[in-house]
Design an enzyme around this catalytic site. Structure first.
Site, PDB file in Angstrom:
ATOM      1  N   SER A 427      10.247  14.210  25.629  1.00 38.44           N
ATOM      2  CA  SER A 427       9.612  15.067  26.629  1.00 38.44           C
ATOM      3  C   SER A 427       8.102  15.190  26.495  1.00 38.44           C
ATOM      4  O   SER A 427       7.463  15.781  27.359  1.00 38.44           O
ATOM      5  CB  SER A 427      10.227  16.468  26.571  1.00 38.44           C
ATOM      6  OG  SER A 427      11.624  16.420  26.756  1.00 38.44           O
ATOM      7  N   LYS A 470      12.475  25.711  28.649  1.00 35.31           N
ATOM      8  CA  LYS A 470      11.056  25.364  28.505  1.00 35.31           C
ATOM      9  C   LYS A 470      10.175  26.295  29.342  1.00 35.31           C
ATOM     10  O   LYS A 470       9.089  26.700  28.900  1.00 35.31           O
ATOM     11  CB  LYS A 470      10.835  23.911  28.925  1.00 35.31           C
ATOM     12  CG  LYS A 470      11.461  22.905  27.964  1.00 35.31           C
ATOM     13  CD  LYS A 470      11.297  21.485  28.471  1.00 35.31           C
ATOM     14  CE  LYS A 470      11.913  20.486  27.487  1.00 35.31           C
ATOM     15  NZ  LYS A 470      11.813  19.092  27.965  1.00 35.31           N
TER      16      LYS A 470
END
Length: 502
Positions: A427, A470
């Protein structure tokens, strides 16, 4: 039994076996209360938020009402610690009017804990599932199998393989325990499993489960949970509710400050510990004041008030554990060139990860090329992301800014802070490329900006997982703008309205 000598070992083994056979509740069931309104009320009373989780559970109960019974499904609640997985399972059992039984398989290496021991062994016993039926006295309880992602494997067998027969709806109608050695029907049992990391659950087990994901709580949700549930519960356990002359209170502003400065994890377990710490200190002060007045023979006719406010919070909890919102001050000056806030997911929830890039000039005898130093305990996937990000950033800068020779004359060092923590995952590709581009152009990235996404070599941004975790981590760190891959639009649309508006 009559033909056996009472003092012989076979007598005790046979009697114990017959006792188990006769104490199993064969065909004895509790009547399910399949009422959607009642189940919804129980879930709402016990838990704040988690609307998507509650709706999935209510849909499951609705299907059971049409079928006439709830069974044949295995639910698996996956989420960070402290988000309420075990308590949700208890609420499901309460709403269905079923008995509840919990056992943990974390670190379990002995298959006999599931399938039981052979009767030839001394001290042999049935496995945990059969023990559950005997303990509760009914054949359709709710069994919670905790920490199923932490199953072990040893020389005594593979417990994950033993669970396959128990958790497979096509096989558990005739589950055979090694001790009983007769088929036992587990098809009416509702199994609920809990885990922190979906990837650690054995594949064949995961295929048999209906996954329900629980994300972490945001700051407003934590404050509401604390004021509605944790503070009354903790003050009652500390004895403050039972004292007539004592009034204890924690203000809403103070609860928000506790969440921001002392409890930044995804769950509320640490928050409950901090509130319990405050309750103990208030109890100590109250008992001390009452004893002083009593020793002075003063009439105790006044109310002792203990109000915890942001001004006196440090006297209860000490200095803040997280004094700063972020590693870099987003106020005057902002972040320097080459620094970007990325977002990472882990089994404990989401967390911000700063990517730092720095450059040193090369000497004439050295040739520049590639990222020379990578630090921060990065895994193999993140190291590959560093190389991909460098190639893309160098190509972008040389194409858009031909006069910029930064990459030809610089050694580059990339570091991810908190070097004691291992980090891995795809990511960070977008954040690394942005950090290198920012460094090459000597232009800082705007403050309060976070980003996530996997980068391909040609510049394509691919979707990543853990979007809600997130975003919640970015909010806790003070970010007000988040860059997500376009392919994650669906995940963003499913977020609560207040999260998207922020």
């Amino acid at each position: 039994m009559a033909s056996l000598e009472r003092n012989s070992p076979e007598f005790n083994v046979t009697r114990s076996y017959l006792d188990w056979l006769t104490q199993i509740p064969w065909g004895k069931y509790t009547e399910d209360e399949l009422n959607i309104q009642n189940a919804s009320q129980v879930l709402n009373n016990d838990h704040y938020g988690l609307d998507d989780v509650k709706s999935q559970i209510l849909e499951f109960i609705a299907v059971g009402k049409l079928k006439g019974f709830v069974g044949g499904k295995i639910l698996c609640l996956i989420g960070p610690p402290g988000v309420g997985k075990t308590s949700i399972a208890k609420s499901i059992a309460s709403s269905l009017n079923r008995k509840f039984y919990r056992f943990s398989v974390g670190g379990l290496t002995d298959m006999a804990e599931i399938k039981g021991h052979r009767r030839t062994y001394i001290g042999a016993m049935p496995g945990k599932p059969v023990q559950c039926l005997k303990t509760l006295g009914y054949s359709n309880p709710l069994i919670l199998i905790d920490e199923i992602d932490k199953l072990g494997k040893g020389y005594q067998g593979d417990p994950a393989s033993a669970l396959l027969e128990l958790l497979d709806p096509n096989q558990n109608t005739s589950f055979v325990d090694h001790y009983l050695d007769v088929p036992v029907d587990f098809s009416h049992v509702l199994f609920v499993c809990t885990a922190n990391d979906e990837g650690s659950i054995p594949g064949p087990l995961r295929d048999r489960m209906d996954i329900i994901r629980l994300s972490g709580y945001d700051i407003p949700e934590k404050v509401s949970i604390a004021s509605r549930y944790l503070v009354p519960k903790t003050f009652l356990e500390a004895g403050l509710k039972n004292m007539e002359n004592v009034k204890a209170e924690i203000t809403e502003e103070c609860l928000e400050l506790i969440v921001k400065n002392y409890c930044r994890e995804s769950g509320v377990r640490s928050l409950e510990k901090q509130i319990a710490k405050i309750a103990r200190k208030i109890a100590f002060k109250a008992v001390g004041d009452l004893e002083i007045d009593k020793s002075n023979d003063s009439p105790i006719d006044r109310t002792y008030e203990y109000i915890v406010t942001p001004e006196n919070l440090e006297s209860f909890l000490g200095k803040p554990k997280y004094p700063q919102e972020a590693l870099y001050d987003s106020g005057e000056g902002g972040m320097p060139p080459g620094v970007v806030m990325g977002l990472a997911w882990n089994p404990l929830g989401g967390s911000p990860v700063f990517i730092e890039a720095a450059a040193t000039p090369t000497v004439k005898t050295e040739a520049a090329g590639g990222v020379n130093v990578v630090t921060g305990q990065l895994g193999n996937v993140m190291k590959e992301s560093v190389n991909i990000a460098y190639t893309f950033a160098r190509k972008l800068v040389t194409t858009r800014f031909p006069e910029n020779d930064f990459f030809q004359r610089s050694h580059i060092h990339i570091h991810v802070p908190e070097g004691a923590v291992e980090k891995d995952g795809p990511s960070a590709g977008v954040a690394m490329a942005t950090a290198l581009t920012s460094l090459a152009l000597n232009t800082p990235v705007r403050s309060k900006l976070a980003m996530t996404g996997e980068l391909s070599l040609t510049g394509k941004v691919m979707p990543v997982g853990g979007i809600k975790e997130k975003i919640l981590a970015a909010r806790r760190s003070g970010a007000d703008t988040i860059i997500l891959p376009a392919a994650n639009q669906r995940d963003f649309d499913e977020l609560p309205k207040y999260v998207k508006e922020s």
